[in-house]
Motif scaffolding. Structure first.
Motif, PDB file in Angstrom:
ATOM      1  N   LEU A  66       0.841  -1.204   0.000  1.00 60.92           N
ATOM      2  CA  LEU A  66       0.000   0.000   0.000  1.00 60.92           C
ATOM      3  C   LEU A  66       0.873   1.249   0.000  1.00 60.92           C
ATOM      4  N   GLY A  67       1.962   1.171   0.755  1.00 65.29           N
ATOM      5  CA  GLY A  67       2.857   2.319   0.874  1.00 65.29           C
ATOM      6  C   GLY A  67       3.483   2.713  -0.455  1.00 65.29           C
ATOM      7  N   LYS A  68       3.541   1.772  -1.399  1.00 56.76           N
ATOM      8  CA  LYS A  68       4.135   2.074  -2.703  1.00 56.76           C
ATOM      9  C   LYS A  68       3.211   2.916  -3.580  1.00 56.76           C
ATOM     10  N   LEU A  69       1.926   2.912  -3.263  1.00 60.78           N
ATOM     11  CA  LEU A  69       1.010   3.707  -4.090  1.00 60.78           C
ATOM     12  C   LEU A  69       1.335   5.183  -3.905  1.00 60.78           C
ATOM     13  N   ILE A  70       1.442   5.873  -5.022  1.00 57.54           N
ATOM     14  CA  ILE A  70       1.849   7.270  -4.967  1.00 57.54           C
ATOM     15  C   ILE A  70       0.818   8.121  -4.212  1.00 57.54           C
ATOM     16  N   ASP A  71      -0.463   7.767  -4.338  1.00 60.07           N
ATOM     17  CA  ASP A  71      -1.509   8.568  -3.677  1.00 60.07           C
ATOM     18  C   ASP A  71      -1.536   8.356  -2.168  1.00 60.07           C
ATOM     19  N   VAL A  72      -0.901   7.324  -1.692  1.00 57.30           N
ATOM     20  CA  VAL A  72      -0.993   7.030  -0.258  1.00 57.30           C
ATOM     21  C   VAL A  72      -0.001   7.898   0.504  1.00 57.30           C
ATOM     22  N   ILE A  73      -0.543   8.675   1.454  1.00 56.45           N
ATOM     23  CA  ILE A  73       0.299   9.602   2.207  1.00 56.45           C
ATOM     24  C   ILE A  73       0.832   8.936   3.470  1.00 56.45           C
ATOM     25  N   LYS A  74      -0.013   8.158   4.112  1.00 56.40           N
ATOM     26  CA  LYS A  74       0.371   7.605   5.425  1.00 56.40           C
ATOM     27  C   LYS A  74      -0.470   6.374   5.719  1.00 56.40           C
ATOM     28  N   ILE A  75       0.164   5.398   6.347  1.00 61.76           N
ATOM     29  CA  ILE A  75      -0.585   4.216   6.789  1.00 61.76           C
ATOM     30  C   ILE A  75      -0.252   3.979   8.252  1.00 61.76           C
ATOM     31  N   VAL A  76      -1.271   3.849   9.092  1.00 58.79           N
ATOM     32  CA  VAL A  76      -1.014   3.526  10.492  1.00 58.79           C
ATOM     33  C   VAL A  76      -1.865   2.316  10.863  1.00 58.79           C
ATOM     34  N   ASN A  77      -1.220   1.361  11.512  1.00 58.84           N
ATOM     35  CA  ASN A  77      -1.942   0.189  11.987  1.00 58.84           C
ATOM     36  C   ASN A  77      -2.531   0.514  13.355  1.00 58.84           C
ATOM     37  N   LEU A  78      -3.807   0.883  13.383  1.00 55.45           N
ATOM     38  CA  LEU A  78      -4.409   1.335  14.647  1.00 55.45           C
ATOM     39  C   LEU A  78      -4.684   0.182  15.609  1.00 55.45           C
ATOM     40  N   SER A  79      -4.634  -1.031  15.127  1.00 53.03           N
ATOM     41  CA  SER A  79      -4.808  -2.171  16.034  1.00 53.03           C
ATOM     42  C   SER A  79      -3.598  -2.324  16.944  1.00 53.03           C
ATOM     43  N   LYS A  80      -2.491  -1.683  16.560  1.00 52.65           N
ATOM     44  CA  LYS A  80      -1.286  -1.791  17.389  1.00 52.65           C
ATOM     45  C   LYS A  80      -1.061  -0.534  18.220  1.00 52.65           C
ATOM     46  N   ALA A  81      -1.961   0.446  18.094  1.00 48.34           N
ATOM     47  CA  ALA A  81      -1.845   1.668  18.891  1.00 48.34           C
ATOM     48  C   ALA A  81      -3.095   1.762  19.758  1.00 48.34           C
ATOM     49  N   PRO A  82      -3.012   2.481  20.902  1.00 51.72           N
ATOM     50  CA  PRO A  82      -4.242   2.673  21.681  1.00 51.72           C
ATOM     51  C   PRO A  82      -5.243   3.417  20.801  1.00 51.72           C
ATOM     52  N   SER A  83      -6.409   2.812  20.610  1.00 50.75           N
ATOM     53  CA  SER A  83      -7.353   3.428  19.690  1.00 50.75           C
ATOM     54  C   SER A  83      -8.791   3.031  20.013  1.00 50.75           C
ATOM     55  N   ILE A  84      -9.708   3.791  19.475  1.00 56.35           N
ATOM     56  CA  ILE A  84     -11.143   3.514  19.629  1.00 56.35           C
ATOM     57  C   ILE A  84     -11.661   3.072  18.271  1.00 56.35           C
ATOM     58  N   GLU A  85     -12.328   1.920  18.276  1.00 59.72           N
ATOM     59  CA  GLU A  85     -12.814   1.375  17.013  1.00 59.72           C
ATOM     60  C   GLU A  85     -14.334   1.320  17.049  1.00 59.72           C
ATOM     61  N   ARG A  86     -14.968   1.747  16.016  1.00 55.42           N
ATOM     62  CA  ARG A  86     -16.432   1.727  15.954  1.00 55.42           C
ATOM     63  C   ARG A  86     -16.910   1.309  14.579  1.00 55.42           C
ATOM     64  N   GLU A  87     -18.118   0.703  14.600  1.00 54.13           N
ATOM     65  CA  GLU A  87     -18.779   0.376  13.356  1.00 54.13           C
ATOM     66  C   GLU A  87     -20.246   0.707  13.546  1.00 54.13           C
ATOM     67  N   LEU A  88     -20.903   1.102  12.477  1.00 49.40           N
ATOM     68  CA  LEU A  88     -22.330   1.396  12.559  1.00 49.40           C
ATOM     69  C   LEU A  88     -23.090   0.361  11.741  1.00 49.40           C
ATOM     70  N   VAL A  89     -24.210  -0.095  12.322  1.00 54.77           N
ATOM     71  CA  VAL A  89     -25.027  -1.063  11.600  1.00 54.77           C
ATOM     72  C   VAL A  89     -26.486  -0.614  11.634  1.00 54.77           C
ATOM     73  N   MET A  90     -27.185  -0.879  10.568  1.00 58.17           N
ATOM     74  CA  MET A  90     -28.649  -0.717  10.580  1.00 58.17           C
ATOM     75  C   MET A  90     -29.251  -2.069  10.218  1.00 58.17           C
ATOM     76  N   ILE A  91     -30.219  -2.452  11.050  1.00 54.62           N
ATOM     77  CA  ILE A  91     -30.817  -3.779  10.862  1.00 54.62           C
ATOM     78  C   ILE A  91     -32.333  -3.628  10.738  1.00 54.62           C
ATOM     79  N   LYS A  92     -32.872  -4.130   9.644  1.00 56.70           N
ATOM     80  CA  LYS A  92     -34.329  -4.109   9.477  1.00 56.70           C
ATOM     81  C   LYS A  92     -34.863  -5.469   9.916  1.00 56.70           C
TER      82      LYS A  92
END
Lengths: 166, 561
Positions: A66-92
């Motif tokens: 991914l880092g080789k792609l010219i458009d990519v500015i930065k990649i951070v693995n947030l699973s290895k840093a203290p972080s808050i992860e969220r997902e939103l779901v809608m269920i009918k």
């Protein structure tokens, strides 16, 4: 298989998502989810990717490729840093007079919200981490789920340092 | 200065020092070609867009400059694909300019519309679709920068037809502003220290160089390091020429059809110092048992190559231009007498290699491919660029042509593209008019871009084309002979084609050699004659390229005869 959430900052230019998604597919990497959106800087898009890999080595490959792609500015693995992860779901979910009360109590227990009600169904909205969302989906499976839409996980690092400065 | 987009593009190319483009006109690039005409910008018209892109590739490989190709939209652009993929696999800098249908017509399946950015994304370092003339100078500047810096590769610029007609107040940008790409690849000095320590500890070190040494122009430094260490060395196919073939301790190239000595040394060494190479499956054999006794060091510019195919013990990231001088200086400063320490290992490696040198059996007055290439190697000096196509003749050339210096041996390694040779040789000659260019090709490969013979004639491009003519798709035939019960399925080429007549019809001289004695009496004279010529050399059909590491086998499990 282990899952990691990568925060990928990219130039907000046409074709960027194609470059990122194309790379993931041609290198045969497994992704669980991918989502993209604007950020505090108009020229930067943030792509959130949950990858599923066999080993740390494979994870390094994903990041380096991914880092080789010219458009990519930065990649951070947030699973290895203290972080808050969220997902939103809608269920009918189908909801009759008999089941509606049960559904409301499930919604309360999960601290979800009912955002739409008709005579035949309700739409439940829930934000949380992946396990929580998987859990409500499982509980609701007793009540005939009509459809589900999930955003995929997004995450922010804890503390004052943003991903772009990590 | 006010000008139209077509003029602006050509001004951009001039600013980048482009002296020559290879291209083929068509509907949406008519305006561009009109400006090329008015400006007298040098353009070589090839017979096919694939010829144009391989020619630009040959131009780039021969010089290190960025090759430039122009094609029209749709079929023109699609015809570039094989050439772009070829260049991408071998890290060759190209800027490919394609016309696109006008902006309002994009996405409507318009006449000659194809999604160039979509198709080329997997085979380029980067690509652009330019819909607005204002973006053009910035995009061209970035494209050349991206193509030539870091690990070089092709970049595509797809330009909507309306851009060529739009007016712009032209100014070529001085600076580049890419947030995700600097083009700089500094080296980690600590890692170099680790390598020095590993070399001091090693008893059986082997230096293994790849195409990266040629691209980074560091073959002199590699040679200085070898002078200091006096240890054995080998190269990949793409690395041929980084080390002079006649150096003592150079074991020949390694891999599937590499030398016995090189492959055995890889399996026996205790320290393998890999420089600018990517552990292709053609080089490693059975990858799990590649260099089983060795600590592996990897000098590499591209982080994604580290541990991709082979797990390494020490990685030295960065441009070889930065890391190799450091290694040289640190080794020169070390106290160990490396020459003495590695002398017995050096002699042992050479001795093992001498057991099975590349060879061929002389039988009657037939011309053996090995004899042919050896002869060409003998009579060509260092001022010769040898270009190959793909197949048996390519491997024989790699085995029997003694490459002395970098950029002297041009071949399609990674993609293995038949049809690469003729246009690439043409591009190399145009890039280096003072050098002799010899193309070694096969009766299969030459047919894949044979239309470019006419381009040679039309433009008086003086290259010599040697067809190793064995009446079969040789490498396919070899595998069918060895692994498919001699079932020559769709591989035999009949006797009816006449390369002399083809050459003459295209405006070139053609010669045929069929007897071994003619290598002495005829070949030198033709090779040194003036003007392009085709030399059709009949060789026996059932000749194998040996040694050979069969698929899935270890490097030391070579078929020797």
């Amino acid at each position: 298989m282990k899952k990691f959430l990568l925060a990928v900052l990219v130039d907000n230019k046409p074709g960027v998502l194609t470059h990122v998604a194309g790379l993931i597919s041609r290198r045969a990497f497994n992704i669980e989810s991918i989502s993209a959106g604007y950020t505090e800087e108009p020229s930067v898009t943030r792509i959130n990717i949950v990858v599923s890999v066999e080993s740390e080595n494979e994870l390094d490959q994903v990041v380096n490729q991914l880092g080789k792609l010219i458009d990519v500015i930065k990649i951070v693995n947030l699973s290895k840093a203290p972080s808050i992860e969220r997902e939103l779901v809608m269920i009918k979910v189908k909801a009759s007079k008999e089941t509606r009360a049960d559904l409301v109590s499930i919604v309360d227990i999960f601290r979800a919200k009912i955002v739409d009600v008709t005579s035949e169904n309700v739409i439940i909205e829930l934000t949380g981490n992946q396990q929580k969302i998987d859990a409500i989906c499982e509980v609701l499976s007793d009540y005939e789920i009509v459809e589900i839409a999930r955003t995929g996980a997004i995450a922010l690092s804890r503390g004052p340092i943003p991903v772009k400065k990590m | 200065m006010k000008m139209n987009g077509a003029q602006a593009l050509l001004e951009c190319l001039k600013n980048e020092g482009v002296e020559l483009v290879f291209g083929y006109p068509g509907g949406v690039v008519l305006k561009l070609y009109d400006e090329i005409y008015k400006m007298k910008f040098p353009n070589i018209l090839t017979g096919h867009e694939q010829g144009a892109v391989h020619a630009a590739d040959g131009y780039a490989r021969a010089t290190g400059k960025v090759g430039v190709v122009i094609a029209t939209s749709g079929p023109g652009a699609a015809n570039l694909i094989t050439g772009i993929a070829t260049a991408n696999m071998d890290s060759v800098p190209l800027v490919c300019i394609t016309g696109q249908v006008a902006s309002p017509a994009i996405g409507k399946d318009s006449f000659q519309e194809v999604d160039v950015c979509g198709i080329t994304a997997p085979i380029t370092k980067h690509n652009y679709l330019v819909k607005n003339v204002e973006e053009l100078p910035r995009v061209v500047k970035e494209a050349f920068f991206i193509a030539r810096t870091g690990r070089p590769a092709p970049v595509c610029i797809d330009i909507a037809a309306n851009v060529f007609n739009s007016e712009i107040d032209f100014e070529y940008p001085e600076k580049i502003n890419l947030r995700g790409y600097t083009g700089e690849n500094p080296c980690d000095e600590k890692a170099v220290d680790e390598v020095v320590a590993a070399i001091e500890k090693a008893d059986f070190p082997l230096i293994f160089v790849g195409g990266g040494v040629i691209i980074s122009e560091t073959s002199n430094i590699v040679r200085e390091i070898l002078n200091r260490l006096q240890c054995p060395c080998t190269s990949t196919l793409m690395g041929l020429g980084s080390i002079e073939a006649d150096r003592e301790g150079y074991l020949g190239f390694a891999g599937m059809h590499g030398s016995y000595g090189a492959n055995m040394a890889i399996q026996n060494c205790d320290l393998l110092i890999c420089i600018g190479m990517r552990f292709s499956d053609r080089v490693t054999g059975k990858v799990a048992e590649f260099a089983p006794n060795a600590k592996i060091v990897h000098f590499e510019i591209d982080p994604a190559e580290i541990n991709k195919n082979v797990q390494v013990d020490i990685k030295v990231l960065g441009d070889l231009k930065n890391s190799l001088p450091l290694l040289r200086d640190k080794l020169n400063a070390a106290e160990t007498d490396f020459a003495k320490k590695f002398n017995s290992w050096l002699n042992y490696s050479i001795e093992i290699g001498n057991k099975h040198l590349f060879g061929y059996k002389t039988e009657g007055d037939e011309i053996k491919p090995g004899a042919l290439i050896s002869k060409i190697s003998d009579i060509c000096d260092e001022n010769t660029i040898v270009v190959t196509d793909v197949g048996q003749h390519q491997m024989w050339t790699a085995q029997f042509f003694n490459v002395k210096g970098p950029r002297q041996f041009l071949t399609s390694g990674g993609l293995g593209t038949m049809g690469f040779g003729l246009p690439a040789a043409m591009g190399a000659k145009l890039a280096c008019p003072d050098k002799n260019v010899v193309l070694i090709t096969g009766d299969g490969s030459i047919m894949m871009n044979i239309q470019e013979l006419a381009t040679l004639a039309d433009n008086n491009i003086d290259i010599k084309i040697v067809i190793v003519h064995n009446f079969i798709l040789g490498m396919v035939g070899q595998w069918q002979r060895l692994f498919y019960n001699h079932h020559y399925s769709a591989s035999e080429l009949n006797l009816k084609r006449d390369f002399i007549k083809i050459s003459e019809a295209m405006g070139l001289r053609g010669y045929r050699l069929t007897k071994a004695a003619e290598l002495e009496t005829e070949l030198p004279e033709i090779l040194f004659s003036k003007g392009a010529a085709v030399i059709d050399v009949y060789v026996p059909q059932e000749e194998n390229v040996l040694p050979m590491v069969p698929g899935g086998k270890r490097l030391d499990q070579m078929v020797l005869s």
